[in-house]
Design a protein around this motif. Structure first.
Motif, mmCIF file in Angstrom:
data_model
loop_
_atom_site.group_PDB
_atom_site.id
_atom_site.type_symbol
_atom_site.label_atom_id
_atom_site.label_comp_id
_atom_site.label_asym_id
_atom_site.label_seq_id
_atom_site.Cartn_x
_atom_site.Cartn_y
_atom_site.Cartn_z
ATOM 1 N N UNK A 248 -8.166 -5.627 -2.734
ATOM 2 C CA UNK A 248 -7.964 -5.489 -1.287
ATOM 3 C C UNK A 248 -6.760 -6.350 -0.890
ATOM 4 N N UNK A 249 -6.766 -7.596 -1.386
ATOM 5 C CA UNK A 249 -5.669 -8.526 -1.099
ATOM 6 C C UNK A 249 -5.099 -9.037 -2.415
ATOM 7 N N UNK A 250 -3.783 -8.997 -2.512
ATOM 8 C CA UNK A 250 -3.110 -9.570 -3.684
ATOM 9 C C UNK A 250 -2.076 -10.562 -3.195
ATOM 10 N N UNK A 251 -2.186 -11.790 -3.645
ATOM 11 C CA UNK A 251 -1.198 -12.804 -3.302
ATOM 12 C C UNK A 251 -0.396 -13.066 -4.571
ATOM 13 N N UNK A 252 0.921 -12.954 -4.465
ATOM 14 C CA UNK A 252 1.775 -13.054 -5.656
ATOM 15 C C UNK A 252 2.845 -14.127 -5.489
ATOM 16 N N UNK A 253 2.747 -15.189 -6.295
ATOM 17 C CA UNK A 253 3.797 -16.229 -6.364
ATOM 18 C C UNK A 253 4.215 -16.758 -4.990
ATOM 19 N N UNK A 254 3.230 -16.971 -4.136
ATOM 20 C CA UNK A 254 3.516 -17.355 -2.745
ATOM 21 C C UNK A 254 4.008 -18.805 -2.656
ATOM 22 N N UNK A 255 5.058 -18.981 -1.872
ATOM 23 C CA UNK A 255 5.618 -20.325 -1.648
ATOM 24 C C UNK A 255 5.728 -20.547 -0.143
ATOM 25 N N UNK A 256 5.187 -21.683 0.328
ATOM 26 C CA UNK A 256 5.312 -22.050 1.741
ATOM 27 C C UNK A 256 5.931 -23.443 1.809
ATOM 28 N N UNK A 257 7.008 -23.565 2.594
ATOM 29 C CA UNK A 257 7.656 -24.881 2.762
ATOM 30 C C UNK A 257 7.733 -25.207 4.238
ATOM 31 N N UNK A 258 7.624 -26.481 4.549
ATOM 32 C CA UNK A 258 7.816 -26.933 5.931
ATOM 33 C C UNK A 258 9.002 -27.871 5.953
ATOM 34 N N UNK B 140 6.861 -28.796 0.120
ATOM 35 C CA UNK B 140 6.301 -27.558 -0.441
ATOM 36 C C UNK B 140 4.775 -27.634 -0.351
ATOM 37 N N UNK B 141 4.198 -26.862 0.580
ATOM 38 C CA UNK B 141 2.750 -26.911 0.803
ATOM 39 C C UNK B 141 2.009 -25.952 -0.127
ATOM 40 N N UNK B 142 2.654 -24.824 -0.451
ATOM 41 C CA UNK B 142 2.075 -23.836 -1.377
ATOM 42 C C UNK B 142 3.171 -23.516 -2.380
ATOM 43 N N UNK C 70 -2.700 -19.332 6.369
ATOM 44 C CA UNK C 70 -1.816 -18.942 7.470
ATOM 45 C C UNK C 70 -0.658 -18.072 6.982
ATOM 46 N N UNK C 71 -0.212 -18.318 5.752
ATOM 47 C CA UNK C 71 0.896 -17.497 5.267
ATOM 48 C C UNK C 71 0.407 -16.100 4.879
ATOM 49 N N UNK C 72 -0.853 -15.992 4.466
ATOM 50 C CA UNK C 72 -1.409 -14.652 4.213
ATOM 51 C C UNK C 72 -1.365 -13.843 5.509
ATOM 52 N N UNK C 73 -1.735 -14.485 6.612
ATOM 53 C CA UNK C 73 -1.745 -13.812 7.923
ATOM 54 C C UNK C 73 -0.339 -13.688 8.506
ATOM 55 N N UNK C 74 0.666 -14.234 7.815
ATOM 56 C CA UNK C 74 2.059 -14.269 8.295
ATOM 57 C C UNK C 74 2.185 -15.077 9.588
ATOM 58 N N UNK C 75 1.251 -16.019 9.797
ATOM 59 C CA UNK C 75 1.362 -16.932 10.942
ATOM 60 C C UNK C 75 2.401 -17.995 10.590
ATOM 61 N N UNK C 76 2.493 -18.282 9.285
ATOM 62 C CA UNK C 76 3.570 -19.113 8.746
ATOM 63 C C UNK C 76 4.333 -18.196 7.788
ATOM 64 N N UNK C 77 5.647 -18.151 7.910
ATOM 65 C CA UNK C 77 6.430 -17.263 7.039
ATOM 66 C C UNK C 77 6.542 -17.852 5.639
ATOM 67 N N UNK C 78 6.024 -17.161 4.612
ATOM 68 C CA UNK C 78 6.246 -17.657 3.251
ATOM 69 C C UNK C 78 7.739 -17.589 2.934
#
Ligand SMILES: Nc1ncnc2c1ncn2[C@@H]1O[C@H](COP(=O)(O)OP(=O)(O)OP(=O)(O)O)[C@@H](O)[C@H]1O
Ligand code: SF4
Ligand SMILES: [Mg+2]
Length: 326
Positions: free
Chosen positions: A7-17, A28-30, A58-66
């Protein structure tokens, strides 16, 4: 066992603030996280405070842009969706937070709170909104008279049920529950856990269930992911993780909770605080606290290793640790 695509696939996700003050810089948070959630399954996500669980949600929901990686829902990349599809997908993925008192507006009655998502998602239920709100309350075990009340007039358990009812109204396929039971006392927690298991069983809703507490995850999850300093360090079917945890960090977390029949050959005690996410250690991010650290751990980042028999993806046990190198 699942043979369908996730249903959901998360691939090599990176989140930085971008961090202001001090020397500033990028935090680098994720850091390159991948996992799948199948329809109707519960994926438990654990890790100490600051490990990146909420940033991931939050990045899955695109509330934070990966800043790198992909989030696929039914195989479709959320980042490439047009506004209308993204809106529809957001209806299909609902978030429930830790503190319903903070997420429910104090000036709005529960009736107003529950009807708001129906407006937002343009669900055509003219004249039936009240009935729908009552049905959602009934699903979470609350009486319709709750509709006239305000959040401060309810107990914490009732408020968390209202938050779940609000999440259910758009009929989502996936609910992301971020520490949704952490602030509740144990008996209320147990009833909400039961409710989540019912929602999965009866409505087929999948959950990404985030918690500090491994004992809670053990009661709920089919698969468990463990995060440390932005990295996923172990993913396993829940029954395997609680009996045969492979990563020294997971084993240390398990030491902190009473687990029936733990098969811990070498008990590990976790010491000190995690390093700053602004300046993560080189090599294995856990090496500064790992009791089994080796020379290579300080310089070489461990790769994804599957340590059980290759089979269907949802039974795979992955670990990122040099002790398990093939
Ligand atoms: N908006 C932000 N700006 C800068 N840094 C942030 C921001 N949000 C989170 N962080 C940092 O990102 C890292 C991950 O935080 P995050 O809240 O995702 O962790 P968490 O695992 O959810 O923690 P907790 O268990 O306390 O909720 C932490 O180092 C945190 O300080
Ligand atoms: S890679 Fe090395 S430091 Fe990291 S968890 Fe494994 S043994 Fe410990
Ligand atoms: Mg959090």
């Amino acid at each position: 066992m699942h043979t369908n695509p996730p249903l959901l696939s998360v691939r090599d996700l990176v989140v930085k603030y971008r961090v202001k003050g001090g020397r500033g810089g990028l935090l680098t948070a994720v850091n390159g996280v991948s996992f799948d959630i199948h329809a109707g399954s519960i994926f438990g996500l654990v890790g100490e405070s600051g490990s990146g669980k909420t940033s991931l949600a939050h990045s899955i929901m695109q509330l934070v842009q990966p800043c790198a990686g992909e989030v696929l829902f039914h195989g479709e990349n959320l980042a490439h969706m047009k506004q209308a599809s993204l809106q529809k997908t957001r209806r299909n993925i609902q978030l429930v937070f830790q503190d319903p008192l903070a997420s429910l507006s104090p000036r709005r009655s529960i009736a107003q709170t529950l009807i708001e998502p129906l407006d937002h998602f343009r669900i055509d239920v003219a004249g039936k909104r009240h009935a729908r709100a009552c049905r959602a309350l009934e699903t979470v075990g609350l009486e319709p008279d709750v509709l006239q009340r305000f959040p401060h007039e309810l107990s914490s358990g009732q408020r968390q049920r209202v938050a779940l009812a609000r999440a259910l109204l758009p009929e989502p396929e996936l609910i992301i529950a971020d520490e949704a039971v952490s602030s509740l006392d144990v008996s209320v927690q147990a009833r909400i856990i039961e409710l989540i298991l019912d929602l999965r069983q009866n409505l087929g809703i999948a959950f990404l269930f985030i918690a500090h507490d491994l004992a809670v995850i053990q009661q709920l999850a089919d698969r468990v992911g463990v995060m440390y300093l932005g990295k996923m360090i172990e993913i396993a079917p829940a029954h395997r993780l609680f009996r045969q945890a492979a990563h020294p960090y997971t084993r240390a977390l398990l030491e902190a909770v009473p687990v029936p029949d733990p098969a811990h050959a070498n008990p590990v005690v976790l010491q000190g605080e995690p390093p700053s996410a602004l300046t993560p250690p080189a090599g294995c991010v856990f090496h500064t606290r790992c009791p089994q650290v080796m020379e290579q751990c300080r310089v070489l980042e461990p790769l994804d290793t599957q340590i059980n028999e290759p089979g269907l993806k949802n039974t795979a046990h992955h670990v990122w640790c040099h002790l398990w190198k093939e």
